[in-house]
Design a protein around this motif. Sequence first.
Motif, PDB file in Angstrom:
ATOM      1  N   LEU A 231       3.195  12.186   5.927  1.00  0.00           N
ATOM      2  CA  LEU A 231       3.626  11.543   4.689  1.00  0.00           C
ATOM      3  C   LEU A 231       4.999  12.028   4.276  1.00  0.00           C
ATOM      4  CD1 LEU A 231       0.406  11.788   2.538  1.00  0.00           C
ATOM      5  CD2 LEU A 231       1.262   9.818   3.772  1.00  0.00           C
ATOM      6  N   GLY A 232       5.799  11.133   3.749  1.00  0.00           N
ATOM      7  CA  GLY A 232       7.070  11.512   3.165  1.00  0.00           C
ATOM      8  C   GLY A 232       6.843  12.127   1.794  1.00  0.00           C
ATOM      9  N   GLN A 233       7.860  12.754   1.266  1.00  0.00           N
ATOM     10  CA  GLN A 233       7.746  13.438  -0.022  1.00  0.00           C
ATOM     11  C   GLN A 233       7.358  12.482  -1.146  1.00  0.00           C
ATOM     12  OE1 GLN A 233       7.852  16.715  -0.529  1.00  0.00           O
ATOM     13  NE2 GLN A 233       7.425  16.421  -2.688  1.00  0.00           N
ATOM     14  N   LEU A 234       8.021  11.321  -1.221  1.00  0.00           N
ATOM     15  CA  LEU A 234       7.702  10.386  -2.298  1.00  0.00           C
ATOM     16  C   LEU A 234       6.303   9.809  -2.120  1.00  0.00           C
ATOM     17  CD1 LEU A 234       8.558   9.118  -4.913  1.00  0.00           C
ATOM     18  CD2 LEU A 234       9.740   7.326  -3.625  1.00  0.00           C
ATOM     19  N   GLU A 235       5.897   9.560  -0.881  1.00  0.00           N
ATOM     20  CA  GLU A 235       4.527   9.095  -0.649  1.00  0.00           C
ATOM     21  C   GLU A 235       3.531  10.119  -1.184  1.00  0.00           C
ATOM     22  OE1 GLU A 235       4.683   8.481   3.598  1.00  0.00           O
ATOM     23  OE2 GLU A 235       4.520   6.321   3.316  1.00  0.00           O
ATOM     24  N   ALA A 236       3.774  11.392  -0.893  1.00  0.00           N
ATOM     25  CA  ALA A 236       2.875  12.454  -1.363  1.00  0.00           C
ATOM     26  C   ALA A 236       2.851  12.516  -2.885  1.00  0.00           C
ATOM     27  CB  ALA A 236       3.302  13.801  -0.770  1.00  0.00           C
ATOM     28  N   GLU A 237       4.017  12.353  -3.506  1.00  0.00           N
ATOM     29  CA  GLU A 237       4.083  12.380  -4.968  1.00  0.00           C
ATOM     30  C   GLU A 237       3.356  11.195  -5.580  1.00  0.00           C
ATOM     31  OE1 GLU A 237       8.147  12.880  -6.250  1.00  0.00           O
ATOM     32  OE2 GLU A 237       8.438  14.539  -4.848  1.00  0.00           O
ATOM     33  N   VAL A 238       3.473  10.028  -4.963  1.00  0.00           N
ATOM     34  CA  VAL A 238       2.771   8.842  -5.466  1.00  0.00           C
ATOM     35  C   VAL A 238       1.259   9.043  -5.325  1.00  0.00           C
ATOM     36  CG1 VAL A 238       2.327   6.382  -5.036  1.00  0.00           C
ATOM     37  CG2 VAL A 238       4.680   7.234  -5.144  1.00  0.00           C
ATOM     38  N   LEU A 239       0.819   9.592  -4.204  1.00  0.00           N
ATOM     39  CA  LEU A 239      -0.610   9.858  -4.021  1.00  0.00           C
ATOM     40  C   LEU A 239      -1.114  10.865  -5.058  1.00  0.00           C
ATOM     41  CD1 LEU A 239      -0.867   9.988  -0.136  1.00  0.00           C
ATOM     42  CD2 LEU A 239      -1.944   8.299  -1.646  1.00  0.00           C
ATOM     43  N   ALA A 240      -0.328  11.898  -5.328  1.00  0.00           N
ATOM     44  CA  ALA A 240      -0.733  12.897  -6.327  1.00  0.00           C
ATOM     45  C   ALA A 240      -0.790  12.271  -7.718  1.00  0.00           C
ATOM     46  CB  ALA A 240       0.231  14.080  -6.312  1.00  0.00           C
TER      47      ALA A 240
ATOM     48  N   GLY B 186      -6.815   9.433 -12.301  1.00  0.00           N
ATOM     49  CA  GLY B 186      -8.258   9.448 -12.486  1.00  0.00           C
ATOM     50  C   GLY B 186      -8.939   8.105 -12.307  1.00  0.00           C
ATOM     51  N   GLY B 187      -8.377   7.251 -11.537  1.00  0.00           N
ATOM     52  CA  GLY B 187      -8.953   5.929 -11.288  1.00  0.00           C
ATOM     53  C   GLY B 187      -7.879   5.041 -10.713  1.00  0.00           C
ATOM     54  N   SER B 188      -7.789   3.840 -11.216  1.00  0.00           N
ATOM     55  CA  SER B 188      -6.760   2.932 -10.713  1.00  0.00           C
ATOM     56  C   SER B 188      -5.535   2.983 -11.619  1.00  0.00           C
ATOM     57  CB  SER B 188      -7.297   1.506 -10.626  1.00  0.00           C
ATOM     58  OG  SER B 188      -7.539   0.989 -11.909  1.00  0.00           O
ATOM     59  N   ALA B 189      -4.404   2.570 -11.050  1.00  0.00           N
ATOM     60  CA  ALA B 189      -3.157   2.544 -11.812  1.00  0.00           C
ATOM     61  C   ALA B 189      -2.261   1.451 -11.261  1.00  0.00           C
ATOM     62  CB  ALA B 189      -2.447   3.893 -11.730  1.00  0.00           C
ATOM     63  N   SER B 190      -1.427   0.925 -12.119  1.00  0.00           N
ATOM     64  CA  SER B 190      -0.445  -0.078 -11.708  1.00  0.00           C
ATOM     65  C   SER B 190       0.828   0.623 -11.244  1.00  0.00           C
ATOM     66  CB  SER B 190      -0.114  -0.990 -12.887  1.00  0.00           C
ATOM     67  OG  SER B 190       0.577  -0.259 -13.882  1.00  0.00           O
ATOM     68  N   THR B 191       1.705  -0.120 -10.614  1.00  0.00           N
ATOM     69  CA  THR B 191       2.987   0.434 -10.203  1.00  0.00           C
ATOM     70  C   THR B 191       3.739   0.992 -11.405  1.00  0.00           C
ATOM     71  OG1 THR B 191       3.101  -1.141  -8.363  1.00  0.00           O
ATOM     72  CG2 THR B 191       5.163  -0.093  -9.032  1.00  0.00           C
TER      73      THR B 191
ATOM     74  N   TYR C 151      -0.946  -5.717  -8.878  1.00  0.00           N
ATOM     75  CA  TYR C 151      -2.038  -4.969  -8.269  1.00  0.00           C
ATOM     76  C   TYR C 151      -2.290  -3.691  -9.048  1.00  0.00           C
ATOM     77  CZ  TYR C 151      -1.761  -7.778  -3.996  1.00  0.00           C
ATOM     78  OH  TYR C 151      -1.782  -8.797  -3.086  1.00  0.00           O
ATOM     79  N   ARG C 152      -3.550  -3.251  -8.997  1.00  0.00           N
ATOM     80  CA  ARG C 152      -3.930  -1.912  -9.449  1.00  0.00           C
ATOM     81  C   ARG C 152      -4.365  -1.178  -8.190  1.00  0.00           C
ATOM     82  NH1 ARG C 152      -3.592  -0.802 -14.498  1.00  0.00           N
ATOM     83  NH2 ARG C 152      -4.933   1.024 -14.392  1.00  0.00           N
ATOM     84  N   TYR C 153      -3.894   0.055  -8.070  1.00  0.00           N
ATOM     85  CA  TYR C 153      -4.135   0.853  -6.866  1.00  0.00           C
ATOM     86  C   TYR C 153      -5.071   2.008  -7.174  1.00  0.00           C
ATOM     87  CZ  TYR C 153      -0.122  -1.661  -5.019  1.00  0.00           C
ATOM     88  OH  TYR C 153       0.721  -2.660  -4.588  1.00  0.00           O
ATOM     89  N   ARG C 154      -5.811   2.422  -6.146  1.00  0.00           N
ATOM     90  CA  ARG C 154      -6.651   3.620  -6.255  1.00  0.00           C
ATOM     91  C   ARG C 154      -6.681   4.306  -4.898  1.00  0.00           C
ATOM     92  NH1 ARG C 154     -11.295   3.859  -8.780  1.00  0.00           N
ATOM     93  NH2 ARG C 154     -10.959   1.983  -9.961  1.00  0.00           N
ATOM     94  N   LEU C 155      -6.916   5.618  -4.925  1.00  0.00           N
ATOM     95  CA  LEU C 155      -6.990   6.369  -3.673  1.00  0.00           C
ATOM     96  C   LEU C 155      -8.132   5.857  -2.812  1.00  0.00           C
ATOM     97  CD1 LEU C 155      -6.448  10.118  -4.627  1.00  0.00           C
ATOM     98  CD2 LEU C 155      -4.883   8.586  -3.449  1.00  0.00           C
ATOM     99  N   ALA C 156      -7.881   5.748  -1.516  1.00  0.00           N
ATOM    100  CA  ALA C 156      -8.926   5.329  -0.585  1.00  0.00           C
ATOM    101  C   ALA C 156      -9.347   6.503   0.298  1.00  0.00           C
ATOM    102  CB  ALA C 156      -8.419   4.179   0.281  1.00  0.00           C
TER     103      ALA C 156
END
Length: 120
Positions: free
Chosen positions: A6-15, A21-26, A64-69
């Motif tokens: 993972l790139g740094q920004l990808e990791a930050e977005v995942l964190a 604590g659930g889903s979130a929009s961009t 879209y609303r996103y959540r960790l998979a």
Amino acid sequence: MPRRPLGQLEAEVLAALAGAGGSASTAELVDRLDGAPAYTTVNTILHRLHEKRLVSRARVGRHYRYRLAVDESELVADRMRDHLRHASDPGTVLNRFARSLSVEEARKLREFLDRLGAGG
């Protein structure tokens, strides 16, 4: 096909998504990230994370609303192992890491290591 690191920004977005604590929009994630990244940048990162199957998404209206998979702790542990594998002196890296821990973090690490040593 193995996952790319993972790139740094990808990791930050995942964190940030895990912290939601659930889903979130961009837009919600942009607000949670340091450095005020552009909406389009975060949206692109989320698209890539979705392609990697690290996040799921559901359409709500036009967005879209996103959540960790995946399990965030597994992702972070994988990144830590990857860094150790590429270090010329993993022992020194572990030493510096351990010395940077807070008292509480060190206590938890010690508990985990004690359990591993006891066969647990």
